[in-house]
Design a protein around this motif. Structure first.
Motif, PDB file in Angstrom:
ATOM      1  N   ARG A  39       0.946   3.994  -3.030  1.00 44.95           N
ATOM      2  CA  ARG A  39       0.676   5.416  -2.780  1.00 44.95           C
ATOM      3  C   ARG A  39       1.827   6.286  -3.274  1.00 44.95           C
ATOM      4  NH1 ARG A  39      -0.923   3.704   2.660  1.00 44.95           N
ATOM      5  NH2 ARG A  39      -3.169   3.404   2.626  1.00 44.95           N
ATOM      6  N   ALA A  40       3.047   5.884  -2.963  1.00 49.82           N
ATOM      7  CA  ALA A  40       4.225   6.653  -3.381  1.00 49.82           C
ATOM      8  C   ALA A  40       4.307   6.728  -4.907  1.00 49.82           C
ATOM      9  CB  ALA A  40       5.493   6.015  -2.810  1.00 49.82           C
ATOM     10  N   LYS A  98       0.817  -1.221   0.000  1.00 46.68           N
ATOM     11  CA  LYS A  98       0.000   0.000   0.000  1.00 46.68           C
ATOM     12  C   LYS A  98       0.846   1.264   0.000  1.00 46.68           C
ATOM     13  CE  LYS A  98      -4.129  -2.075   1.904  1.00 46.68           C
ATOM     14  NZ  LYS A  98      -5.093  -2.127   2.996  1.00 46.68           N
ATOM     15  N   SER A  99       1.896   1.282   0.801  1.00 45.98           N
ATOM     16  CA  SER A  99       2.738   2.490   0.832  1.00 45.98           C
ATOM     17  C   SER A  99       3.497   2.649  -0.481  1.00 45.98           C
ATOM     18  CB  SER A  99       3.682   2.467   2.033  1.00 45.98           C
ATOM     19  OG  SER A  99       4.564   1.381   1.966  1.00 45.98           O
ATOM     20  N   ILE A 137      -7.452   1.569  -0.615  1.00 48.82           N
ATOM     21  CA  ILE A 137      -6.367   2.534  -0.317  1.00 48.82           C
ATOM     22  C   ILE A 137      -6.920   3.950  -0.313  1.00 48.82           C
ATOM     23  CG2 ILE A 137      -4.218   3.515  -1.214  1.00 48.82           C
ATOM     24  CD1 ILE A 137      -3.457   0.705  -2.082  1.00 48.82           C
ATOM     25  N   LEU A 184       1.782   6.522  -7.062  1.00 46.21           N
ATOM     26  CA  LEU A 184       0.704   7.390  -7.550  1.00 46.21           C
ATOM     27  C   LEU A 184       1.092   8.862  -7.454  1.00 46.21           C
ATOM     28  CD1 LEU A 184      -2.397   5.596  -5.977  1.00 46.21           C
ATOM     29  CD2 LEU A 184      -1.557   5.429  -8.330  1.00 46.21           C
ATOM     30  N   VAL A 185       1.737   9.221  -6.358  1.00 44.29           N
ATOM     31  CA  VAL A 185       2.143  10.617  -6.160  1.00 44.29           C
ATOM     32  C   VAL A 185       3.340  10.970  -7.051  1.00 44.29           C
ATOM     33  CG1 VAL A 185       3.117  12.239  -4.488  1.00 44.29           C
ATOM     34  CG2 VAL A 185       1.216  10.750  -3.827  1.00 44.29           C
TER      35      VAL A 185
END
Length: 88
Positions: A63-64, A59-60, A88, A66-67
């Motif tokens: 997320r990273a 998940k982390s 998420i 995507l950003v």
């Protein structure tokens, strides 16, 4: 700048169809897989590795990604992956 789409997992037949459709719309496709051994990644000029879906870091890492890549949309043709990503 074109909209970026993430395909995960990118090596299912449906993902290849989405790659073609996204290109027709002028979108940039980023393919993601969990194994560098997946030779089908060569079909995608831009590809990344993610931890396995069950890995605590998944998940982390997602997320990273995507950003850092400014990804606007995720397409997941795999039901379990889609479910996990939707949380998420």
């Amino acid at each position: 700048m074109s909209r970026k789409v993430l395909l995960f997992p990118a090596l299912l037949l449906e993902a290849v169809r989405i790659k073609v459709l996204a290109a027709e719309r002028g979108e940039t496709v980023i393919a993601a897989a969990t194994s560098a051994q997946e030779s089908g990644l060569k079909l995608f000029p831009q590809h990344v590795m993610l931890p396995h879906l069950t890995d605590a870091e998944f998940k982390s890492a997602l997320r990273a990604l995507l950003v850092s890549e400014s990804i606007a949309h995720i397409y997941s043709p795999h039901a379990r992956c889609y479910h996990e990503i939707s949380l998420i």
